[in-house]
Design a protein around this motif. Structure first.
Motif, PDB file in Angstrom:
ATOM      1  N   ASP A   3       0.505  -1.251  -0.043  1.00  0.00           N
ATOM      2  CA  ASP A   3      -0.272  -0.133   0.168  1.00  0.00           C
ATOM      3  C   ASP A   3       0.698   1.431  -0.136  1.00  0.00           C
ATOM      4  O   ASP A   3       2.277   1.141   0.268  1.00  0.00           O
ATOM      5  N   THR A   4      -0.024   2.307  -0.377  1.00  0.00           N
ATOM      6  CA  THR A   4       0.989   3.433  -0.528  1.00  0.00           C
ATOM      7  C   THR A   4       0.122   4.594  -0.246  1.00  0.00           C
ATOM      8  O   THR A   4      -1.285   4.712  -0.659  1.00  0.00           O
ATOM      9  N   GLY A   5       0.108   5.792   0.379  1.00  0.00           N
ATOM     10  CA  GLY A   5      -0.553   6.866   0.231  1.00  0.00           C
ATOM     11  C   GLY A   5      -0.371   7.581  -0.859  1.00  0.00           C
ATOM     12  O   GLY A   5       1.174   7.875  -1.369  1.00  0.00           O
ATOM     13  N   PHE A   6      -0.919   8.478  -0.788  1.00  0.00           N
ATOM     14  CA  PHE A   6      -0.875   9.383  -2.322  1.00  0.00           C
ATOM     15  C   PHE A   6      -1.296  11.097  -2.049  1.00  0.00           C
ATOM     16  O   PHE A   6      -1.265  10.767  -0.474  1.00  0.00           O
ATOM     17  N   SER A   7      -0.563  12.257  -2.389  1.00  0.00           N
ATOM     18  CA  SER A   7       0.032  13.162  -2.181  1.00  0.00           C
ATOM     19  C   SER A   7      -0.607  14.394  -3.172  1.00  0.00           C
ATOM     20  O   SER A   7       0.175  13.498  -4.925  1.00  0.00           O
ATOM     21  N   PRO A   8      -0.251  15.249  -3.332  1.00  0.00           N
ATOM     22  CA  PRO A   8      -0.726  15.858  -4.210  1.00  0.00           C
ATOM     23  C   PRO A   8       0.840  16.256  -5.006  1.00  0.00           C
ATOM     24  O   PRO A   8       1.784  16.682  -4.635  1.00  0.00           O
ATOM     25  N   GLY A   9       0.700  15.878  -6.672  1.00  0.00           N
ATOM     26  CA  GLY A   9       1.675  15.812  -7.555  1.00  0.00           C
ATOM     27  C   GLY A   9       3.003  14.735  -7.307  1.00  0.00           C
ATOM     28  O   GLY A   9       3.775  14.121  -7.765  1.00  0.00           O
ATOM     29  N   ASP A  10       1.893  13.483  -7.247  1.00  0.00           N
ATOM     30  CA  ASP A  10       2.472  11.982  -7.189  1.00  0.00           C
ATOM     31  C   ASP A  10       2.888  11.076  -8.040  1.00  0.00           C
ATOM     32  O   ASP A  10       2.095  11.789  -9.378  1.00  0.00           O
ATOM     33  N   ASP A  11       3.632   9.986  -8.435  1.00  0.00           N
ATOM     34  CA  ASP A  11       3.338   9.244  -9.394  1.00  0.00           C
ATOM     35  C   ASP A  11       1.789   8.883  -9.842  1.00  0.00           C
ATOM     36  O   ASP A  11       1.542   7.639 -11.055  1.00  0.00           O
TER      37      ASP A  11
END
Length: 196
Positions: free
Chosen positions: A157-165
């Motif tokens: 799992d991984t979180g999202f953030s503005p500008g991510d992949d």
């Protein structure tokens, strides 16, 4: 710096990023999966379960979406729509948010989304997966599950953030003079991803 020097420097940075991604894949290959329950969700047909969305696959990608009020989550979801038919050749795919299924349906129709959506409202799914903040707000991200015999396990799992992949639009904007600058109209609303 002249154009050629900048081009060469950026190419080297991209090679470094590719090498880090390879290390991440190698690290992930050694993970001990996390056993999870067969969570219940709701959609317009009633109650559905995590296991229902694997389809013919052993793997399932689940997006943790903050709901219709998050403009960034909407932008990410616009991107999934474009790759959905390719993703489902390899894994099951669904989006979950706290919104009522009728709200999800209205948003999906307005955006032309084709992927399945379910509501996790009333369940502990988002919290158990780590997508509720210390302040009690929803967090965006993705979890990947695998069927192993009768069990369901989370393998990454991984979180999202503005500008991510997970949103290619930002990377195209990064190539423009001045970078992303003002976000597109959909992004000028409240940036809820950083508020929780």
């Amino acid at each position: 710096m002249n154009y050629t020097d900048v081009h060469d420097k950026l190419t080297d940075y991209r090679r470094q990023i590719a090498a880090i991604r390879e290390k991440m894949r190698d690290t992930l290959a050694d993970v001990e999966p996390q056993v999870v329950g067969d969570y219940a969700f709701t959609n317009l047909d009633g109650t559905v379960h995590l296991s229902d969305f694997f389809g013919e696959h052993d793997d399932l990608i689940v997006i943790h979406n903050m709901g219709a009020t998050c403009s960034y989550c909407t932008l990410w979801a616009d991107g999934y729509n474009g790759i959905h038919r390719h993703v489902v050749t390899r894994a099951g795919f669904m989006v979950t948010s706290p919104d009522h299924p009728s709200v999800q349906k209205k948003l999906a129709e307005s955006r032309g989304w084709k992927f399945p959506m379910v509501s996790h409202a009333g369940s502990s799914f988002a919290k158990d997966m780590g997508y509720v903040s210390g302040k009690g707000g929803w967090l965006p991200g993705v979890s990947v599950f695998r069927r192993e015999n009768e069990a369901i396990v989370r393998v990454s799992d991984t979180g999202f953030s503005p500008g991510d992949d997970f949103c290619s639009l930002w990377h195209f904007f990064d190539l423009l003079p001045g970078g992303a600058g003002e976000r597109p109209d959909a992004q000028k609303k409240t940036s809820c991803c950083s508020d929780h």
